[in-house]
Scaffold this motif. Structure first.
Motif, short mmCIF file in Angstrom:
data_model
loop_
_atom_site.label_atom_id
_atom_site.label_comp_id
_atom_site.label_asym_id
_atom_site.label_seq_id
_atom_site.Cartn_x
_atom_site.Cartn_y
_atom_site.Cartn_z
N VAL A 218 0.92 -1.48 -0.14
CA VAL A 218 -0.25 -0.25 -0.04
C VAL A 218 0.68 1.01 -0.62
O VAL A 218 1.52 1.61 0.77
N ILE A 219 0.53 1.84 -0.94
CA ILE A 219 1.83 3.48 -1.27
C ILE A 219 0.72 4.75 -1.50
O ILE A 219 -0.32 4.23 -1.58
N SER A 220 1.24 5.36 -0.09
CA SER A 220 0.02 6.65 -0.01
C SER A 220 1.71 7.81 -0.62
O SER A 220 2.49 7.97 -1.41
N SER A 221 0.30 8.66 -1.72
CA SER A 221 1.34 10.40 -1.56
C SER A 221 2.02 10.54 -0.92
O SER A 221 3.52 10.58 -1.34
N ASN A 222 2.22 10.83 0.56
CA ASN A 222 3.23 11.92 1.22
C ASN A 222 4.32 10.38 1.80
O ASN A 222 5.25 10.30 1.70
N GLN A 223 3.51 9.02 2.01
CA GLN A 223 5.00 8.06 2.24
C GLN A 223 6.02 7.86 0.94
O GLN A 223 6.97 7.74 1.27
N ALA A 224 4.71 8.09 -0.18
CA ALA A 224 6.01 7.82 -1.37
C ALA A 224 7.17 9.10 -1.65
O ALA A 224 8.11 8.95 -2.25
N LEU A 225 6.06 10.13 -1.59
CA LEU A 225 7.10 11.04 -1.28
C LEU A 225 8.72 11.59 -0.44
O LEU A 225 9.62 11.61 -1.00
N ALA A 226 7.97 11.18 0.55
CA ALA A 226 9.17 11.28 1.88
C ALA A 226 10.02 10.41 1.40
O ALA A 226 11.74 10.21 1.27
N TRP A 227 9.75 9.21 0.76
CA TRP A 227 10.76 7.79 0.43
C TRP A 227 11.54 8.31 -0.48
O TRP A 227 12.64 7.92 -0.40
#
Length: 261
Positions: A218-227
């Motif tokens: 499960v990927i979210s916008s904020n998680q992906a951007l920070a990663w």
């Protein structure tokens, strides 16, 4: 008046220095980034961009015009590792290459990031070819995002939207509702992973439980951007950053072609 002698020292961000351009109506991404980048050695400078009460193609187009001025209000003498524009739908409609040009024309940074490019990099790192999409927005905003992923070579067999236009409501969507929508999308056997789109959605607290329940990333916008910003800069993410994504190195960029700007 006596002038006392002083010495200059190095920047605050000894591990990394980030800039973040946040929508005026976004209540979530700054809170998430404080959780995802807790190190005192990471400097985070934030500025807001006018975004309108409703997120529509028209208000997104205006954000494209306002983006250079918003970027220019970040500290000009700072050596940024990454400056990010924090809007998934905005990047989809403005175009990631155009976002990069607008930001780099206003300040100096090693990298420009945005949630769309970060998400495509996340999909590549996880070797995904099919994703389910959960979006808060009306069809005129959610539809182009689906088309962008498909143009990039991804299948999107399942899409759920909350049909919301008022941004102030997006930040108030209960994480339980996001969780329920993601469960439904993730149940599709053709879906390899679920993407929770929008930097204003409160997603961090539901990602780990969703992955356990559906057995898929499960990927979210904020998680992906920070990663993505962490991998571009070498900065550490929080030890408890959610999701299987946060343990993955950057993979080769996705070979799909994004639509022309």
């Amino acid at each position: 008046m006596q002038h006392f002698p002083y010495q200059l020292t190095g920047p605050i961000g000894s591990a990394a220095t980030f800039g973040l351009i946040v929508l005026q109506v976004d209540e979530t991404i700054e809170q998430d980034f404080r959780r995802l980048f807790p190190s005192r050695d990471i400097a985070l400078y934030v500025n807001r961009i006018p975004s309108g009460a409703a997120l529509t193609p028209e208000t997104i187009a205006q954000m494209g015009r306002d983006l250079p001025a918003a970027a220019a209000l970040l500290p000009q003498r700072v050596a940024f590792d990454v400056v990010a524009y924090g809007c998934t739908s905005g990047t989809t409609l403005i175009g990631p290459d155009r976002v990069t040009d607008l930001v780099q024309g206003a300040l100096t940074t090693r990298h420009v990031a945005q949630p769309l490019g970060a998400t495509l990099a996340a999909f590549a790192a996880l070797d995904l070819t099919s994703i389910g999409l959960v979006s808060p927005y009306i069809d005129s905003v959610s539809g182009p995002m689906r088309q962008t992923f498909e143009t990039a070579g991804l299948q999107v067999p399942s899409l759920l939207s909350f049909g919301e236009e008022v941004e102030a409501n997006v930040a108030r969507i209960d994480p339980a509702s996001i969780h329920a929508a993601a469960l439904q999308v993730g149940a599709d056997p053709l879906v390899q992973a679920v993407f929770l789109s929008c930097t204003n959605l409160r997603t961090l607290d539901v990602i780990d439980d969703l992955e356990q329940r559906i057995g898929k990333p499960v990927i979210s916008s904020n998680q992906a951007l920070a990663w993505h910003m962490a991998r571009l800069s070498g900065a550490p993410l929080a030890a408890d950053a959610p999701g299987v994504l946060t343990s993955k190195p950057l993979a080769r960029p996705h070979q799909g072609v994004l639509p022309p700007i």
